[in-house]
Motif scaffolding. Sequence first.
Motif, PDB file in Angstrom:
ATOM      1  N   LEU A 164      26.276  -7.358  41.396  1.00  0.00           N
ATOM      2  CA  LEU A 164      27.231  -8.181  40.660  1.00  0.00           C
ATOM      3  C   LEU A 164      26.661  -8.814  39.404  1.00  0.00           C
ATOM      4  CD1 LEU A 164      28.913  -9.988  43.705  1.00  0.00           C
ATOM      5  CD2 LEU A 164      29.671  -7.910  42.531  1.00  0.00           C
ATOM      6  N   THR A 165      25.374  -8.655  39.166  1.00  0.00           N
ATOM      7  CA  THR A 165      24.751  -9.248  37.977  1.00  0.00           C
ATOM      8  C   THR A 165      24.349  -8.207  36.946  1.00  0.00           C
ATOM      9  OG1 THR A 165      22.603  -9.244  39.111  1.00  0.00           O
ATOM     10  CG2 THR A 165      23.917 -11.255  39.242  1.00  0.00           C
ATOM     11  N   ALA A 170      28.842  -4.249  37.804  1.00  0.00           N
ATOM     12  CA  ALA A 170      29.674  -5.340  38.329  1.00  0.00           C
ATOM     13  C   ALA A 170      31.104  -4.880  38.606  1.00  0.00           C
ATOM     14  CB  ALA A 170      29.663  -6.512  37.348  1.00  0.00           C
ATOM     15  N   THR A 250      32.991 -12.282  40.519  1.00  0.00           N
ATOM     16  CA  THR A 250      32.194 -12.243  39.294  1.00  0.00           C
ATOM     17  C   THR A 250      32.670 -13.204  38.209  1.00  0.00           C
ATOM     18  OG1 THR A 250      33.549 -10.504  38.282  1.00  0.00           O
ATOM     19  CG2 THR A 250      31.714  -9.792  39.698  1.00  0.00           C
ATOM     20  N   SER A 258      33.076  -7.418  33.512  1.00  0.00           N
ATOM     21  CA  SER A 258      34.051  -7.109  34.567  1.00  0.00           C
ATOM     22  C   SER A 258      35.367  -7.832  34.356  1.00  0.00           C
ATOM     23  CB  SER A 258      33.474  -7.462  35.942  1.00  0.00           C
ATOM     24  OG  SER A 258      33.209  -8.856  36.044  1.00  0.00           O
TER      25      SER A 258
END
Length: 306
Positions: A164-165, A170, A250, A258
């Motif tokens: 997610l980073t 993401a 996110t 995203s």
Amino acid sequence: MTTITRPRATTRRRQRARTSTHHQAAYPLWFLLPAIVIFTVLFLVPTMSSFYFSLTRWSLFDIEFIGFENFVTFFTEPSLSRSLTNTLVYAVLTSGAKVVLGMGLGVLLTSQIIGRGYLRNVVFFPVLVSVVGVGITFSVLMNPTEGLINQALALVGISGPAWLTDPTLALISVALVDIWKGVGLATLIYIAGIVSIPQEYVEAARVDGAGGVKAFWYVTVPLLWPATSTVIILSLIGGLRTFDLIWTMTHGGPGFSSDVLASVVFKQYQAGFYGISTAGNVVLFVVVTAIVLPVSRFLSRKEAEL
């Protein structure tokens, strides 16, 4: 007397018939009136208002008409226009995966396998869970350092990615969670479609020498077209309008990697750019309409041809 009474009686019967027909035609319209009022108040009026306010710079106390300036800003600002691309990628990815996986799971869960009922419950269970709960749970599971997924991969010598980073992962990571959560509904639709297929068609194909794969491709898949159309339309609409899972996992980041149209609209409202956010809402409405209506008509034509 006879020659006078009969025409009068006939005329009266005709008048009663016309009156009865008029009442029969007008009677159902009264049932439509509440729906028309609700549709007008909750859909038409807000939609028309959104189109107007998208052409203004407005706040709670002031409105200034500025034409298409909000739309120009939306499409020329890279961080905003990228959300349109992300929305399309997200919708296509999740829709395609739900169709393929849903059909595969539907075929599997209608075959004679052990624990079929239990497996159906397992596949459908994520549909019942709150989207926010799913997003929070997978945010923890996908933590690059302390998440259970990367820790499990480390046990077999695989270095897990930053789900997610990482800007390149993401959006795909959130899409995978969306697929996991929504494939149960697609599977249920396909199960209903497979069960409704008469077995005589499959048996006739096997008598003609078709194996399992050919019987599936030339018999099952065409007869499942109504189920496929339903899954595609529902998945497309859900993918194009997605917000809650993206925001929970996110917040549109890292950066704007995203962001989708709905999250950009929310961010602009938060920042006080109400005109731009309303323009984003209009863009979202137009995109959903421009994609879903032609796809729906195409799928309906294909279904009629089969």
